[in-house]
Motif scaffolding. Structure first.
Motif, PDB file in Angstrom:
ATOM      1  N   ALA A  25       0.843  -1.194   0.000  1.00  9.86           N
ATOM      2  CA  ALA A  25       0.000   0.000   0.000  1.00  9.86           C
ATOM      3  C   ALA A  25       0.873   1.238   0.000  1.00  9.86           C
ATOM      4  N   VAL A  26       0.322   2.317  -0.511  1.00  9.46           N
ATOM      5  CA  VAL A  26       1.031   3.592  -0.566  1.00  9.46           C
ATOM      6  C   VAL A  26       0.518   4.469   0.574  1.00  9.46           C
ATOM      7  N   TRP A  27       1.450   4.998   1.350  1.00 11.28           N
ATOM      8  CA  TRP A  27       1.109   5.894   2.439  1.00 11.28           C
ATOM      9  C   TRP A  27       0.450   7.136   1.869  1.00 11.28           C
ATOM     10  N   PRO A  28      -0.605   7.666   2.384  1.00  4.69           N
ATOM     11  CA  PRO A  28      -1.280   7.441   3.648  1.00  4.69           C
ATOM     12  C   PRO A  28      -2.603   6.682   3.511  1.00  4.69           C
ATOM     13  N   HIS A  29      -2.784   5.866   2.479  1.00  7.86           N
ATOM     14  CA  HIS A  29      -4.046   5.139   2.295  1.00  7.86           C
ATOM     15  C   HIS A  29      -4.249   4.141   3.435  1.00  7.86           C
ATOM     16  N   PRO A  30      -5.413   4.131   4.081  1.00  7.00           N
ATOM     17  CA  PRO A  30      -5.663   3.226   5.207  1.00  7.00           C
ATOM     18  C   PRO A  30      -5.760   1.764   4.747  1.00  7.00           C
ATOM     19  N   ALA A  31      -5.089   0.890   5.465  1.00  4.99           N
ATOM     20  CA  ALA A  31      -5.031  -0.532   5.111  1.00  4.99           C
ATOM     21  C   ALA A  31      -6.411  -1.176   4.981  1.00  4.99           C
ATOM     22  N   PRO A  32      -7.349  -0.946   5.905  1.00  4.12           N
ATOM     23  CA  PRO A  32      -8.658  -1.606   5.757  1.00  4.12           C
ATOM     24  C   PRO A  32      -9.386  -1.221   4.467  1.00  4.12           C
ATOM     25  N   GLN A  33      -9.313   0.054   4.077  1.00  4.56           N
ATOM     26  CA  GLN A  33      -9.979   0.486   2.846  1.00  4.56           C
ATOM     27  C   GLN A  33      -9.259  -0.054   1.622  1.00  4.56           C
ATOM     28  N   VAL A  34      -7.928  -0.069   1.649  1.00  2.51           N
ATOM     29  CA  VAL A  34      -7.169  -0.626   0.524  1.00  2.51           C
ATOM     30  C   VAL A  34      -7.525  -2.100   0.361  1.00  2.51           C
ATOM     31  N   ALA A  35      -7.523  -2.847   1.458  1.00  2.00           N
ATOM     32  CA  ALA A  35      -7.830  -4.278   1.399  1.00  2.00           C
ATOM     33  C   ALA A  35      -9.246  -4.523   0.868  1.00  2.00           C
ATOM     34  N   ALA A  36     -10.202  -3.726   1.311  1.00  2.00           N
ATOM     35  CA  ALA A  36     -11.584  -3.897   0.842  1.00  2.00           C
ATOM     36  C   ALA A  36     -11.708  -3.604  -0.644  1.00  2.00           C
ATOM     37  N   ARG A  37     -11.046  -2.537  -1.104  1.00  2.85           N
ATOM     38  CA  ARG A  37     -11.103  -2.204  -2.530  1.00  2.85           C
ATOM     39  C   ARG A  37     -10.421  -3.269  -3.383  1.00  2.85           C
ATOM     40  N   VAL A  38      -9.278  -3.761  -2.914  1.00  2.00           N
ATOM     41  CA  VAL A  38      -8.574  -4.823  -3.647  1.00  2.00           C
ATOM     42  C   VAL A  38      -9.447  -6.075  -3.701  1.00  2.00           C
ATOM     43  N   ARG A  39     -10.044  -6.450  -2.586  1.00  2.00           N
ATOM     44  CA  ARG A  39     -10.887  -7.649  -2.519  1.00  2.00           C
ATOM     45  C   ARG A  39     -12.012  -7.577  -3.548  1.00  2.00           C
ATOM     46  N   GLU A  40     -12.724  -6.461  -3.574  1.00  2.00           N
ATOM     47  CA  GLU A  40     -13.859  -6.329  -4.484  1.00  2.00           C
ATOM     48  C   GLU A  40     -13.416  -6.258  -5.945  1.00  2.00           C
ATOM     49  N   HIS A  41     -12.313  -5.562  -6.207  1.00  2.00           N
ATOM     50  CA  HIS A  41     -11.864  -5.417  -7.587  1.00  2.00           C
ATOM     51  C   HIS A  41     -11.316  -6.730  -8.148  1.00  2.00           C
ATOM     52  N   VAL A  42     -10.558  -7.459  -7.336  1.00  2.00           N
ATOM     53  CA  VAL A  42     -10.032  -8.763  -7.784  1.00  2.00           C
ATOM     54  C   VAL A  42     -11.191  -9.712  -8.063  1.00  2.00           C
ATOM     55  N   ARG A  43     -12.166  -9.749  -7.175  1.00  2.00           N
ATOM     56  CA  ARG A  43     -13.339 -10.604  -7.380  1.00  2.00           C
ATOM     57  C   ARG A  43     -14.056 -10.245  -8.690  1.00  2.00           C
ATOM     58  N   ALA A  44     -14.294  -8.972  -8.900  1.00  2.00           N
ATOM     59  CA  ALA A  44     -15.007  -8.529 -10.100  1.00  2.00           C
ATOM     60  C   ALA A  44     -14.235  -8.861 -11.373  1.00  2.00           C
ATOM     61  N   ARG A  45     -12.921  -8.624 -11.376  1.00  2.72           N
ATOM     62  CA  ARG A  45     -12.118  -8.893 -12.580  1.00  2.72           C
ATOM     63  C   ARG A  45     -12.042 -10.387 -12.882  1.00  2.72           C
ATOM     64  N   LEU A  46     -11.929 -11.228 -11.863  1.00  3.96           N
ATOM     65  CA  LEU A  46     -11.889 -12.672 -12.106  1.00  3.96           C
ATOM     66  C   LEU A  46     -13.235 -13.174 -12.623  1.00  3.96           C
ATOM     67  N   GLU A  47     -14.312 -12.640 -12.097  1.00  3.46           N
ATOM     68  CA  GLU A  47     -15.632 -13.035 -12.586  1.00  3.46           C
ATOM     69  C   GLU A  47     -15.828 -12.570 -14.023  1.00  3.46           C
ATOM     70  N   GLU A  48     -15.355 -11.364 -14.331  1.00  5.31           N
ATOM     71  CA  GLU A  48     -15.528 -10.793 -15.669  1.00  5.31           C
ATOM     72  C   GLU A  48     -14.609 -11.443 -16.703  1.00  5.31           C
ATOM     73  N   LEU A  49     -13.325 -11.570 -16.392  1.00  8.90           N
ATOM     74  CA  LEU A  49     -12.346 -12.009 -17.390  1.00  8.90           C
ATOM     75  C   LEU A  49     -12.151 -13.518 -17.455  1.00  8.90           C
ATOM     76  N   ALA A  50     -12.324 -14.214 -16.332  1.00  3.94           N
ATOM     77  CA  ALA A  50     -12.084 -15.657 -16.317  1.00  3.94           C
ATOM     78  C   ALA A  50     -13.364 -16.460 -16.140  1.00  3.94           C
ATOM     79  N   ASP A  51     -14.481 -15.775 -15.976  1.00  2.00           N
ATOM     80  CA  ASP A  51     -15.778 -16.434 -15.789  1.00  2.00           C
ATOM     81  C   ASP A  51     -15.734 -17.415 -14.627  1.00  2.00           C
ATOM     82  N   LEU A  52     -15.123 -16.976 -13.503  1.00  2.17           N
ATOM     83  CA  LEU A  52     -15.024 -17.823 -12.320  1.00  2.17           C
ATOM     84  C   LEU A  52     -15.973 -17.321 -11.240  1.00  2.17           C
ATOM     85  N   SER A  53     -16.441 -18.244 -10.445  1.00  2.00           N
ATOM     86  CA  SER A  53     -17.176 -17.903  -9.244  1.00  2.00           C
ATOM     87  C   SER A  53     -16.143 -17.849  -8.125  1.00  2.00           C
ATOM     88  N   VAL A  54     -15.938 -16.680  -7.559  1.00  3.57           N
ATOM     89  CA  VAL A  54     -14.881 -16.488  -6.569  1.00  3.57           C
ATOM     90  C   VAL A  54     -15.472 -16.645  -5.173  1.00  3.57           C
TER      91      VAL A  54
END
Length: 143
Positions: free
Chosen positions: A92-121
């Motif tokens: 993470a890049v300072w000063p972004h809060p870890a909980p918000q970064v983790a939540a955004r990464v979690r949702e974005h990774v899930r969405a991209r895998l569902e969209e690009l790989a047609d996987l149920s995450v």
């Protein structure tokens, strides 16, 4: 305009409906790459290896991290059929809060895998493993 159902069919061949054309097999390594790319698309994260203009300190840190095996994002995944479980470690890049970064990464990774790989995450586990200083451009804006 050509009918998309028959555009790829050889001349004289019967058209095959899209749902009957075959199946898509996505390798675990492809899933890892999609997840890693998605993690770095999120604001507040940064890849610790790669090309592009960087400060000397960042370049030395990236090289040292690569030698020691600490390049981020680091992704592990397991795929069974059309289901996936993913673990992502990010810088993470300072000063972004870890909980918000983790939540955004979690949702974005899930969405991209569902969209690009047609996987149920089933699960995306995110660890903010380290913090990096802001880029020189960001530091100038703060001053």
């Amino acid at each position: 305009m050509a009918d998309p159902r028959t555009a790829l069919a050889p001349a004289g061949a019967a058209a095959v409906a899209p749902e009957h054309r075959g199946r898509l097999a996505v390798a675990d390594r492809a899933v890892q790459r999609i997840a890693a790319a998605a993690a770095t698309e999120v604001e507040g994260t940064r890849r610790t290896t790669g090309s592009g203009p960087r400060s000397t300190a960042a370049a030395v840190g990236d090289a040292l991290g690569a030698v020691l095996g600490r390049a981020y994002p680091d992704v592990e995944c397991s795929v069974a059929g059309r289901r996936a479980r993913v673990r992502v470690e990010v810088a993470a890049v300072w000063p972004h809060p870890a909980p918000q970064v983790a939540a955004r990464v979690r949702e974005h990774v899930r969405a991209r895998l569902e969209e690009l790989a047609d996987l149920s995450v089933d699960d995306v586990s995110v660890v903010v493993a380290t913090y990096l200083p802001p880029t020189a451009a960001a530091q100038r804006r703060v001053q």
